[in-house]
Design an enzyme around this catalytic site. Structure first.
Site, PDB file in Angstrom:
ATOM      1  N   SER A   1      11.249 -35.812   1.365  1.00 46.67           N
ATOM      2  CA  SER A   1      11.896 -37.038   0.881  1.00 46.67           C
ATOM      3  C   SER A   1      12.084 -37.944   2.094  1.00 46.67           C
ATOM      4  CB  SER A   1      13.233 -36.715   0.208  1.00 46.67           C
ATOM      5  OG  SER A   1      14.031 -35.895   1.034  1.00 46.67           O
TER       6      SER A   1
ATOM      7  N   GLU B   1      14.147 -41.370   3.872  1.00 50.16           N
ATOM      8  CA  GLU B   1      15.331 -42.239   3.848  1.00 50.16           C
ATOM      9  C   GLU B   1      15.020 -43.562   4.539  1.00 50.16           C
ATOM     10  OE1 GLU B   1      19.123 -40.323   4.623  1.00 50.16           O
ATOM     11  OE2 GLU B   1      19.638 -41.960   5.990  1.00 50.16           O
TER      12      GLU B   1
ATOM     13  N   ASP C   1      32.250 -43.638   7.032  1.00 51.56           N
ATOM     14  CA  ASP C   1      32.938 -43.570   8.329  1.00 51.56           C
ATOM     15  C   ASP C   1      34.207 -44.409   8.306  1.00 51.56           C
ATOM     16  OD1 ASP C   1      31.288 -41.851   9.797  1.00 51.56           O
ATOM     17  OD2 ASP C   1      29.780 -43.436   9.975  1.00 51.56           O
TER      18      ASP C   1
ATOM     19  N   ASP D   1      34.467 -27.095   7.320  1.00 54.47           N
ATOM     20  CA  ASP D   1      33.418 -27.992   6.839  1.00 54.47           C
ATOM     21  C   ASP D   1      32.677 -27.360   5.658  1.00 54.47           C
ATOM     22  OD1 ASP D   1      32.991 -30.543   7.728  1.00 54.47           O
ATOM     23  OD2 ASP D   1      31.111 -30.054   8.722  1.00 54.47           O
TER      24      ASP D   1
ATOM     25  N   GLN E   1      22.875 -33.589   8.419  1.00 55.13           N
ATOM     26  CA  GLN E   1      22.821 -34.454   9.596  1.00 55.13           C
ATOM     27  C   GLN E   1      21.639 -33.978  10.434  1.00 55.13           C
ATOM     28  OE1 GLN E   1      23.063 -37.155  11.041  1.00 55.13           O
ATOM     29  NE2 GLN E   1      25.280 -37.288  11.063  1.00 55.13           N
TER      30      GLN E   1
ATOM     31  N   PHE F   1      23.209 -42.308  19.163  1.00 51.60           N
ATOM     32  CA  PHE F   1      23.591 -42.089  17.773  1.00 51.60           C
ATOM     33  C   PHE F   1      24.087 -40.647  17.591  1.00 51.60           C
ATOM     34  CE2 PHE F   1      22.326 -41.591  13.175  1.00 51.60           C
ATOM     35  CZ  PHE F   1      23.369 -42.380  12.719  1.00 51.60           C
TER      36      PHE F   1
ATOM     37  N   HIS G   1      13.837 -33.713   4.668  1.00 48.59           N
ATOM     38  CA  HIS G   1      14.262 -35.096   4.435  1.00 48.59           C
ATOM     39  C   HIS G   1      14.070 -35.836   5.756  1.00 48.59           C
ATOM     40  CE1 HIS G   1      16.637 -38.305   2.532  1.00 48.59           C
ATOM     41  NE2 HIS G   1      17.272 -38.441   3.682  1.00 48.59           N
TER      42      HIS G   1
ATOM     43  N   ARG H   1      10.070 -46.834   9.566  1.00 47.34           N
ATOM     44  CA  ARG H   1       8.785 -46.832  10.269  1.00 47.34           C
ATOM     45  C   ARG H   1       7.976 -45.634   9.784  1.00 47.34           C
ATOM     46  NH1 ARG H   1      10.662 -48.005  16.362  1.00 47.34           N
ATOM     47  NH2 ARG H   1       8.457 -47.819  16.787  1.00 47.34           N
TER      48      ARG H   1
HETATM   49  P1  FAD Z   1      32.549 -35.322   4.069  1.00 50.97           P
HETATM   50  O1  FAD Z   1      31.778 -34.172   3.571  1.00 50.97           O
HETATM   51  O2  FAD Z   1      33.363 -36.063   3.122  1.00 50.97           O
HETATM   52  O3  FAD Z   1      33.473 -34.811   5.263  1.00 50.97           O
HETATM   53  C1  FAD Z   1      34.117 -35.743   6.158  1.00 50.97           C
HETATM   54  C2  FAD Z   1      35.340 -35.139   6.794  1.00 50.97           C
HETATM   55  O4  FAD Z   1      36.372 -35.124   5.861  1.00 50.97           O
HETATM   56  C3  FAD Z   1      35.166 -33.745   7.270  1.00 50.97           C
HETATM   57  O5  FAD Z   1      35.937 -33.539   8.409  1.00 50.97           O
HETATM   58  C4  FAD Z   1      35.685 -32.944   6.159  1.00 50.97           C
HETATM   59  O6  FAD Z   1      36.097 -31.666   6.600  1.00 50.97           O
HETATM   60  C5  FAD Z   1      36.784 -33.815   5.601  1.00 50.97           C
HETATM   61  N1  FAD Z   1      36.915 -33.701   4.122  1.00 50.97           N
HETATM   62  C6  FAD Z   1      36.028 -34.117   3.190  1.00 50.97           C
HETATM   63  N2  FAD Z   1      36.423 -33.827   1.932  1.00 50.97           N
HETATM   64  C7  FAD Z   1      37.624 -33.233   2.078  1.00 50.97           C
HETATM   65  C8  FAD Z   1      38.580 -32.707   1.181  1.00 50.97           C
HETATM   66  N3  FAD Z   1      38.382 -32.678  -0.155  1.00 50.97           N
HETATM   67  N4  FAD Z   1      39.698 -32.178   1.696  1.00 50.97           N
HETATM   68  C9  FAD Z   1      39.896 -32.160   3.024  1.00 50.97           C
HETATM   69  N5  FAD Z   1      39.031 -32.639   3.944  1.00 50.97           N
HETATM   70  C10 FAD Z   1      37.934 -33.163   3.480  1.00 50.97           C
HETATM   71  N6  FAD Z   1      27.315 -43.185   6.122  1.00 50.97           N
HETATM   72  C11 FAD Z   1      27.269 -44.433   5.574  1.00 50.97           C
HETATM   73  O7  FAD Z   1      28.156 -45.264   5.816  1.00 50.97           O
HETATM   74  N7  FAD Z   1      26.228 -44.801   4.733  1.00 50.97           N
HETATM   75  C12 FAD Z   1      25.232 -43.943   4.398  1.00 50.97           C
HETATM   76  O8  FAD Z   1      24.309 -44.303   3.646  1.00 50.97           O
HETATM   77  C13 FAD Z   1      25.253 -42.620   4.961  1.00 50.97           C
HETATM   78  N8  FAD Z   1      24.294 -41.701   4.651  1.00 50.97           N
HETATM   79  C14 FAD Z   1      24.383 -40.438   5.159  1.00 50.97           C
HETATM   80  C15 FAD Z   1      23.418 -39.495   4.781  1.00 50.97           C
HETATM   81  C16 FAD Z   1      23.461 -38.193   5.274  1.00 50.97           C
HETATM   82  C17 FAD Z   1      22.417 -37.193   4.824  1.00 50.97           C
HETATM   83  C18 FAD Z   1      24.486 -37.830   6.197  1.00 50.97           C
HETATM   84  C19 FAD Z   1      24.515 -36.443   6.786  1.00 50.97           C
HETATM   85  C20 FAD Z   1      25.450 -38.752   6.576  1.00 50.97           C
HETATM   86  C21 FAD Z   1      25.427 -40.058   6.060  1.00 50.97           C
HETATM   87  N9  FAD Z   1      26.393 -41.008   6.396  1.00 50.97           N
HETATM   88  C22 FAD Z   1      26.338 -42.278   5.840  1.00 50.97           C
HETATM   89  C23 FAD Z   1      27.463 -40.697   7.358  1.00 50.97           C
HETATM   90  C24 FAD Z   1      28.779 -40.263   6.691  1.00 50.97           C
HETATM   91  O9  FAD Z   1      29.300 -41.293   5.891  1.00 50.97           O
HETATM   92  C25 FAD Z   1      29.780 -39.923   7.784  1.00 50.97           C
HETATM   93  O10 FAD Z   1      29.383 -38.798   8.513  1.00 50.97           O
HETATM   94  C26 FAD Z   1      31.241 -39.812   7.358  1.00 50.97           C
HETATM   95  O11 FAD Z   1      32.056 -39.745   8.523  1.00 50.97           O
HETATM   96  C27 FAD Z   1      31.571 -38.595   6.531  1.00 50.97           C
HETATM   97  O12 FAD Z   1      31.194 -38.702   5.211  1.00 50.97           O
HETATM   98  P2  FAD Z   1      30.576 -37.408   4.480  1.00 50.97           P
HETATM   99  O13 FAD Z   1      30.539 -37.641   3.026  1.00 50.97           O
HETATM  100  O14 FAD Z   1      29.324 -37.060   5.161  1.00 50.97           O
HETATM  101  O15 FAD Z   1      31.593 -36.256   4.899  1.00 50.97           O
END
Ligand code: FAD
Length: 300
Positions: free
Chosen positions: A18, A20, A112, A164, A182, A222, A272, A278
């Site tokens: 896939s 992105e 974030d 996590d 990631q 990054f 993925h 690119r």
């Molecule tokens: P989560 O899985 O929500 O975890 C984030 C943190 O919160 C962790 O420390 C976790 O332990 C804690 N946490 C989460 N849920 C709970 C809960 N229920 N209870 C307690 N703690 C909790 N960012 C963008 O802005 N746009 C994008 O399009 C984007 N695409 C991404 C695609 C991929 C494949 C990846 C790996 C990352 C992407 N990100 C994107 C980055 C991501 O938004 C950040 O890493 C962000 O800081 C965390 O969001 P998350 O959903 O990945 O993390």
């Protein structure tokens, strides 16, 4: 394993990929995105995803790109969506709009912190407070496939890898059906992570996110911000090539080839790719993985 037994050399399994993309900011970037899509589409990816800018800054552009993919191509688009800076009603409107545009797959993320990486995350009052809540919200609104993130080297805000993995388990319980990782450069960290995830009873696919190193300095910056480690051996491979883009590209291809073929040898069949819009490097890696443009595959 001797080299004749390596799946990447002998009897390579059917690999699924896939891709992105990020939504373009300017007409020029739009043109180059669609050139990239045109080049990669014949490789028949399982799906293609479009990111959602920090703080929802690309809401319209993400939607437009995903809707165009749904309307004008045979690709299966997935829209990234975050909880940041929006109420539940606003996020729900975005989800419903995707449903109307024929999009059936959402990559659900928390997003974030609005004040920048390293600052404390604060949920929007009246918004979805976690990615887990967002997954549940999406599943409630329609028959969407929901992918989520996973962090082989743990999310930077997480206390431990076990914490996590608990979050990943909660996202699966809420309805997530695939995790995309990631990016990482040490395959061992991914393989060990998958073992721990399986031991925790999570059985959804954990698809490795692969970033081809188009520009080492940018990738290293990054990585530092996202908690992905950059091994010294990788820095050494790009050392001294700052002004030599042609050699850098060859090294990037070699590094990525080494990584994905080793993963294939460890039984990985789904990849993925973070394409950075690119195509060339990703196309070459997919070729190595045995993928061919559809018309060639059909003719074979
Ligand atoms: P989560 O899985 O929500 O975890 C984030 C943190 O919160 C962790 O420390 C976790 O332990 C804690 N946490 C989460 N849920 C709970 C809960 N229920 N209870 C307690 N703690 C909790 N960012 C963008 O802005 N746009 C994008 O399009 C984007 N695409 C991404 C695609 C991929 C494949 C990846 C790996 C990352 C992407 N990100 C994107 C980055 C991501 O938004 C950040 O890493 C962000 O800081 C965390 O969001 P998350 O959903 O990945 O993390």
């Amino acid at each position: 394993m001797n080299s004749a037994e390596r799946p990447s050399r002998n009897g390579q399994p059917r690999i699924r990929v896939s891709f992105e993309f990020f939504p373009p900011k300017t007409p020029e970037m739009e043109t180059s995105l669609w050139e990239c899509i045109d080049r990669l589409a014949p490789l028949s990816p399982s799906f293609v995803s479009v990111t959602y800018g920090a703080g929802g800054s690309t809401r319209e552009r993400t939607h437009n790109t995903v809707a165009r993919l749904a309307a004008e191509t045979l690709l299966k688009p997935a829209a990234h969506l975050t909880c940041v800076a929006a109420t539940r009603d606003e996020v729900d409107d975005v989800i419903r709009a995707y449903g109307r545009a024929g999009v059936r797959h959402i990559v659900a993320l928390r997003g974030d912190p609005q004040d920048g990486l390293g600052t404390a995350y604060r949920a929007h009052p009246g918004g979805y407070d976690t990615s887990t809540a967002l997954v549940a919200g999406i599943r409630k609104l329609g028959d969407f496939e929901v992918s989520v993130s996973a962090y082989p080297e743990k999310h930077p805000e997480s206390r431990s890898l076990d914490d996590d993995i608990d979050v990943l388990a909660a996202k699966v319980d809420a309805g997530a059906t695939r995790a995309i990782t990631q990016f990482f450069f040490e395959n061992d960290s991914y393989l060990r992570y998958v073992d721990r995830v399986r031991a925790r009873g999570i059985d959804i696919p954990i698809v490795p996110g692969i970033v081809p190193v188009q520009n080492f300095k940018q990738t290293a910056n990054f990585a530092r911000r996202t908690g992905a480690s950059v091994p010294q051996w990788l820095a050494d491979r790009f050392e001294g090539l700052e002004d030599d883009p042609a050699t850098r590209r060859l090294i990037a291809a070699a590094v990525a080839a080494e990584q994905v073929l080793d993963l294939v040898d460890h039984g990985v069949e789904d990849f993925h790719f973070y394409t950075m819009n690119r195509a060339d490097l990703v196309y070459a890696i997919c070729h190595l993985l045995g993928l061919r443009p559809r018309q060639h595959a059909d003719a074979a």
